[in-house]
Every structure is written in structure tokens, then in C-alpha cells.
Write a protein that holds these residues in place. Sequence first.
Motif, PDB file in Angstrom:
ATOM      1  N   GLY A 117       0.839  -1.196   0.000  1.00 17.32           N
ATOM      2  CA  GLY A 117       0.000   0.000   0.000  1.00 17.32           C
ATOM      3  C   GLY A 117       0.874   1.248   0.000  1.00 17.32           C
ATOM      4  O   GLY A 117       2.090   1.180  -0.224  1.00 17.32           O
ATOM      5  N   PRO A 118       0.262   2.413   0.275  1.00 14.79           N
ATOM      6  CA  PRO A 118       1.013   3.671   0.241  1.00 14.79           C
ATOM      7  C   PRO A 118       2.255   3.661   1.145  1.00 14.79           C
ATOM      8  O   PRO A 118       3.330   4.074   0.708  1.00 14.79           O
ATOM      9  N   ALA A 119       2.122   3.166   2.372  1.00 11.48           N
ATOM     10  CA  ALA A 119       3.271   3.206   3.289  1.00 11.48           C
ATOM     11  C   ALA A 119       4.424   2.369   2.730  1.00 11.48           C
ATOM     12  O   ALA A 119       5.594   2.772   2.805  1.00 11.48           O
ATOM     13  N   GLY A 120       4.117   1.221   2.149  1.00 12.57           N
ATOM     14  CA  GLY A 120       5.154   0.358   1.585  1.00 12.57           C
ATOM     15  C   GLY A 120       5.853   1.026   0.414  1.00 12.57           C
ATOM     16  O   GLY A 120       7.093   1.072   0.351  1.00 12.57           O
ATOM     17  N   TYR A 121       5.060   1.590  -0.512  1.00 10.75           N
ATOM     18  CA  TYR A 121       5.687   2.188  -1.707  1.00 10.75           C
ATOM     19  C   TYR A 121       6.454   3.465  -1.373  1.00 10.75           C
ATOM     20  O   TYR A 121       7.513   3.719  -1.945  1.00 10.75           O
ATOM     21  N   TYR A 122       5.933   4.280  -0.448  1.00  9.06           N
ATOM     22  CA  TYR A 122       6.695   5.493  -0.097  1.00  9.06           C
ATOM     23  C   TYR A 122       8.011   5.124   0.593  1.00  9.06           C
ATOM     24  O   TYR A 122       9.023   5.808   0.425  1.00  9.06           O
ATOM     25  N   THR A 123       8.014   4.045   1.371  1.00  9.96           N
ATOM     26  CA  THR A 123       9.264   3.615   2.016  1.00  9.96           C
ATOM     27  C   THR A 123      10.257   3.153   0.946  1.00  9.96           C
ATOM     28  O   THR A 123      11.441   3.510   0.987  1.00  9.96           O
ATOM     29  N   ALA A 124       9.763   2.376  -0.026  1.00 15.14           N
ATOM     30  CA  ALA A 124      10.649   1.902  -1.106  1.00 15.14           C
ATOM     31  C   ALA A 124      11.209   3.091  -1.889  1.00 15.14           C
ATOM     32  O   ALA A 124      12.412   3.144  -2.198  1.00 15.14           O
ATOM     33  N   GLU A 125      10.334   4.048  -2.181  1.00 13.98           N
ATOM     34  CA  GLU A 125      10.768   5.227  -2.940  1.00 13.98           C
ATOM     35  C   GLU A 125      11.887   5.969  -2.200  1.00 13.98           C
ATOM     36  O   GLU A 125      12.894   6.360  -2.791  1.00 13.98           O
ATOM     37  N   ALA A 126      11.714   6.127  -0.886  1.00 15.50           N
ATOM     38  CA  ALA A 126      12.717   6.848  -0.094  1.00 15.50           C
ATOM     39  C   ALA A 126      14.018   6.047  -0.008  1.00 15.50           C
ATOM     40  O   ALA A 126      15.114   6.621  -0.062  1.00 15.50           O
ATOM     41  N   LEU A 127      13.919   4.725   0.093  1.00 13.91           N
ATOM     42  CA  LEU A 127      15.146   3.902   0.145  1.00 13.91           C
ATOM     43  C   LEU A 127      15.925   4.011  -1.167  1.00 13.91           C
ATOM     44  O   LEU A 127      17.163   4.093  -1.163  1.00 13.91           O
ATOM     45  N   LEU A 128      15.198   4.043  -2.279  1.00  9.79           N
ATOM     46  CA  LEU A 128      15.874   4.173  -3.586  1.00  9.79           C
ATOM     47  C   LEU A 128      16.584   5.523  -3.676  1.00  9.79           C
ATOM     48  O   LEU A 128      17.680   5.635  -4.215  1.00  9.79           O
ATOM     49  N   LYS A 130       3.910   9.507   3.235  1.00  8.74           N
ATOM     50  CA  LYS A 130       5.131   9.866   2.513  1.00  8.74           C
ATOM     51  C   LYS A 130       6.245  10.257   3.500  1.00  8.74           C
ATOM     52  O   LYS A 130       7.315   9.647   3.487  1.00  8.74           O
ATOM     53  N   PRO A 131       6.006  11.242   4.381  1.00  6.81           N
ATOM     54  CA  PRO A 131       7.050  11.525   5.370  1.00  6.81           C
ATOM     55  C   PRO A 131       7.317  10.333   6.284  1.00  6.81           C
ATOM     56  O   PRO A 131       8.459  10.100   6.693  1.00  6.81           O
ATOM     57  N   ASP A 132       6.279   9.571   6.572  1.00  7.12           N
ATOM     58  CA  ASP A 132       6.441   8.388   7.418  1.00  7.12           C
ATOM     59  C   ASP A 132       7.440   7.408   6.790  1.00  7.12           C
ATOM     60  O   ASP A 132       8.354   6.914   7.442  1.00  7.12           O
ATOM     61  N   GLY A 133       7.258   7.163   5.479  1.00  5.87           N
ATOM     62  CA  GLY A 133       8.159   6.255   4.754  1.00  5.87           C
ATOM     63  C   GLY A 133       9.572   6.808   4.720  1.00  5.87           C
ATOM     64  O   GLY A 133      10.550   6.057   4.868  1.00  5.87           O
ATOM     65  N   ALA A 134       9.688   8.133   4.558  1.00  5.97           N
ATOM     66  CA  ALA A 134      11.026   8.747   4.482  1.00  5.97           C
ATOM     67  C   ALA A 134      11.763   8.596   5.806  1.00  5.97           C
ATOM     68  O   ALA A 134      12.965   8.285   5.839  1.00  5.97           O
ATOM     69  N   ILE A 135      11.033   8.761   6.916  1.00  6.18           N
ATOM     70  CA  ILE A 135      11.674   8.655   8.243  1.00  6.18           C
ATOM     71  C   ILE A 135      12.171   7.229   8.469  1.00  6.18           C
ATOM     72  O   ILE A 135      13.295   7.010   8.947  1.00  6.18           O
ATOM     73  N   ILE A 136      11.353   6.251   8.109  1.00  8.70           N
ATOM     74  CA  ILE A 136      11.768   4.852   8.310  1.00  8.70           C
ATOM     75  C   ILE A 136      12.958   4.520   7.416  1.00  8.70           C
ATOM     76  O   ILE A 136      13.909   3.854   7.831  1.00  8.70           O
ATOM     77  N   ALA A 137      12.912   5.008   6.173  1.00  6.24           N
ATOM     78  CA  ALA A 137      14.022   4.731   5.249  1.00  6.24           C
ATOM     79  C   ALA A 137      15.327   5.320   5.802  1.00  6.24           C
ATOM     80  O   ALA A 137      16.374   4.660   5.789  1.00  6.24           O
ATOM     81  N   GLU A 138      15.253   6.552   6.312  1.00  9.83           N
ATOM     82  CA  GLU A 138      16.470   7.178   6.878  1.00  9.83           C
ATOM     83  C   GLU A 138      16.984   6.355   8.055  1.00  9.83           C
ATOM     84  O   GLU A 138      18.178   6.146   8.234  1.00  9.83           O
ATOM     85  N   ARG A 139      16.048   5.873   8.856  1.00 13.90           N
ATOM     86  CA  ARG A 139      16.414   5.076  10.019  1.00 13.90           C
ATOM     87  C   ARG A 139      17.107   3.776   9.583  1.00 13.90           C
ATOM     88  O   ARG A 139      18.121   3.367  10.158  1.00 13.90           O
ATOM     89  N   ILE A 140      16.554   3.137   8.574  1.00 11.20           N
ATOM     90  CA  ILE A 140      17.127   1.873   8.084  1.00 11.20           C
ATOM     91  C   ILE A 140      18.547   2.116   7.569  1.00 11.20           C
ATOM     92  O   ILE A 140      19.482   1.374   7.886  1.00 11.20           O
ATOM     93  N   VAL A 141      18.707   3.182   6.800  1.00 10.07           N
ATOM     94  CA  VAL A 141      20.036   3.481   6.240  1.00 10.07           C
ATOM     95  C   VAL A 141      21.027   3.744   7.370  1.00 10.07           C
ATOM     96  O   VAL A 141      22.158   3.252   7.356  1.00 10.07           O
ATOM     97  N   ALA A 142      20.582   4.475   8.393  1.00  9.91           N
ATOM     98  CA  ALA A 142      21.485   4.796   9.508  1.00  9.91           C
ATOM     99  C   ALA A 142      21.821   3.562  10.335  1.00  9.91           C
ATOM    100  O   ALA A 142      22.927   3.467  10.898  1.00  9.91           O
ATOM    101  N   GLU A 143      20.908   2.609  10.421  1.00  5.96           N
ATOM    102  CA  GLU A 143      21.099   1.479  11.351  1.00  5.96           C
ATOM    103  C   GLU A 143      21.604   0.206  10.666  1.00  5.96           C
ATOM    104  O   GLU A 143      21.837  -0.794  11.329  1.00  5.96           O
TER     105      GLU A 143
END
Length: 433
Positions: free
Chosen positions: A10-21, A357-370
Motif C-alpha cells: 500500500g502507500p506506506a510500503g511504496y513510499y518507504t521503497a521510494e525513499a530507500l531508492l 510519505k514523510p512516514d516512509g522517508a523517516i523509516i528509510a532514513e532510520r534503516i540506512v542509519a542502522e
Amino acid sequence: MHHVAIVGSGPAGYYTAEALLRLWGEDVAIDIIDRLPVPFGLIRSGVAPDHQSIKAVTRRYEGVALNNNVQFAGNILIGKDISVDELMALYDAVVLATGAPHDRKLDIPGEDLPGVMGSAEFVGWYNGHPDHADLAPPLDTSHVAIIGNGNVALDVARILAKTPEEFHGSDIVAHALESLSGSRIRTINLIGRRGPHQIAMTPKELGELAHLERAAPRVDPTDFPDAGDDAMLEPGIRKSVSHLRAFAANPVAKPITIEFDFFARPVAIEGEGRAERVVLERTALDAELRSVGTGEHYSVPAGMVIACIGYQTPPIAGVPYEHGRGRFANTDGLILPGLYCVGWARRGPSGTIGTNKPDGAIIAERIVAETPTSPSRKRGRTGLHDLVRARKLDLVSFDDWQRIDAAEIAAARHGAPREKFVSVDEMLVTKSQ
Ligand code: NAP
């Protein structure tokens, strides 16, 4: 290469993927896993079929899905076909973006009577979700009670009130359109346990009620506080309240009435073998603006009762869960090292599609940092495909989905964008053709 599995398309999944890319570029391989053979979660199964402009956001998600580093793996149920532990062994990070597709309970007597349902069931029915396609809501009744004063309650009231012609251009599924065409509904009670100032309805959606062909809203003018008090409201709610005041000031007679019943909380649903009435208790607001019962009871007739009181995330075996709030136990999206959640699975069912969208971006940043920067030793997609083969799972790829999509578009009735398949079997047969 880092390997990330996102559970939920859904939206949360795709926005997270977009931010990770955006953050990792070519250095990440993302597998978006969904239990259904079709992607986009809430956009397909939750957003109202007559709100097509909101659904246009799927084009953005398609852009993400078609990235070479992203794979869609549909028709895989995590927690049953493959466990979260197995995913965590294969991926550097696992993100649960599973939304909140289950209804919250009213917890009142009579809730299990035939004719009583939650909004996830009813919305899923008219949107063709395979879990709810067989719902058969009793539309032979003249009175419906909708519990809750949020946007989902508004969606449900509007869908029940529209004429078949008003669904032109929508993707409401054929079984729902046909059933609604024979509906005998004359009164829709929208029951709010608090008052007009406490609604969770947004102005655009509320304003639509004034433009329905055969239905009109009715609001009791005595339910409002002083008009001057509106100035204290946040602008969005103030606009919504101005719609309510206009409804109260200009009652219009049409064949179907959408009656706003404020300051009423349901205490029981009664009937002989099926729902016939909702027993309500008058409420008042306490100093904290909570609703408190006054002891005065009355009933409204209701052959169908739809509870639109919010949703919860289904638990997954082995994943810490917050039962009171109906979501995964997490600290700012972190459940356990390497295991994250995002969207409604993280924060509960609030906000709009865009909030993810911001939710996905925050999680993506967290994943990259951790995630360790050293090369990953996880097997990622290769390991997933080994499990899929070993368990003989019928994985649906994005190419497969595009075949299903094309078949749905080809089957559309005149003016509609698509006619959805409403069973998993039909989807699986179509993707293989
Ligand atoms: P919601 O906005 O949280 O509204 C839930 C409503 O149910 C509230 O009025 C709440 O009253 C009431 N309620 C909760 N428990 C109750 C109980 N036990 N008895 C009686 N009433 C009860 O939830 P929603 O309508 O399901 O919407 C979910 C999210 O999706 C929201 O963020 C919404 O804005 C969004 N959404 C947006 C759109 C759109 O933008 N077009 C469309 C649909 C949904 P209290 O306030 O007293 O708790």
C-alpha cells in the motif's frame, strides 16, 4: 548491495521503497511482498470508488515498482507462508507496512447479529476485496445506522445514498453496484458520540453530501455550540462545521435522509435474529471533551449497522504487538533490530494517503542509519525465491499484475476505469494466461 523486504504494497510500503531508492540508489534491492496477488493496498481496497482522483497516485507507485532494483512478490502471506524470522534471516531490514485492515470492535451486546458489520467489511465489499466479496449486506432495510463521525463514515453514507448513475466513472465492483441499485434505504443515521465540533470529517468530503441526487443531510440546529465558538477551531474542522451549520440552516427534502445524530453512543444492538434497532445513550462532553453517558436512552431503527470506528493491524506471530492500540509495538518505527513498521501498522489508522510519505522517508532514513555499511551477507531475493520454490508458492510478479490489470481494464463497463477481479483464484488464473 543491501537487501530490504517490505511487507505490504500500500502507500506506506511504496513510499518507504521510494525513499530507500533515493537514499541508497543502486545499492539496494527491495522486495515488496503482499498477501494479495494485486498491489496498492488501501488505494485499491479502501479509497472510495467514486474518488478516482485520489487513486491516480498509483502511477507514482508504479514508477517505483518498475525500478530495476524493486520486485513485487504478491500472493505470499507473511506469518503463514513465510515467517517474519525467515525474512529477517534473508534481509538486512524487514519493514512491516501491513496497514490496518481489521475492524475495531464496538464491544456492545448484539454486535454479532446478522446485519451488523464493520467498515473494513463493508468498504471491502464495495471495493471488491477478496476477503469481503461475499458479504451480502442487507440492503432490503429502510434504515441504516452508521456509527462514527470520521471520513470512513462519510464514504459509507455517500456510497449507500448514491444512485446507480452517480457511480458513472467509478470502479465500484459490479456485485455492489447491482445490490445498491435495488437498495430500499430511506434513512441513514450517522451516529456520533460527541458533537459537531468533535467530528473527524474533512470539509471536501462533508461538502459532497450537499450534492447528492436523491439524498440530503439533516442536522439538528440545537446540537451546535454558539457560532462564536467556531473561531477556536482548527481551520479544517471550522470549514467542516460551517458545512454542518449550512445543512442545519437549509434542510432539503429528498427521498433519502442522512441524519446526523450527535451526542449519542451505542450501548446495544437489538433484533429478532437480525439487527432491527440500535439502543443509544445520550451523551454530554466533560471538561476534557470526552463523551460521558447521561443515563437517557432511546432507540433508532436499523436493519443494517455499520461501525466506522477505526481499524487495527492484524498481529503477526512472533512480532511484539500493542493490543490496546491495535498496532505493532514500536519505538519510532523500530520493533526489533532489523525489524521496522511504517504507516498505519506503526502509528494506527490516522491521516491521509499523503501522511505516509514523510512516514516512509523517516523509516528509510532510520534503516540506512542502522544498517551496517559493510557488504551485506544476506541472501535477499535469491533466498526468497528458494523458499517460494521449496514451498510451491504461486508468487505473483509485477509483470503478472500488469496482465491482471490489463484484463480488469479490458472488462470495464462503459465509463468505468476497470472491473476488478474479486477472487484470488480469478486473479491467479488471469496472470497465467
Ligand atoms: P477516524 O477518523 O478515527 O474516526 C473514527 C470515528 O469513530 C470518530 O468519530 C470516533 O469518535 C468514533 N468512534 C471511535 N470509537 C467509537 C465507539 N466505540 N463508539 C462510537 N464512536 C466511536 O477513523 P476513520 O473514519 O475510520 O478514518 C481512518 C483514517 O482514514 C482517518 O485518518 C481518515 O481521515 C482517513 N480517511 C480519509 C479519507 C479521505 O481523505 N477522503 C477517506 C476515508 C478515510 P471520537 O472522536 O469520539 O473518538
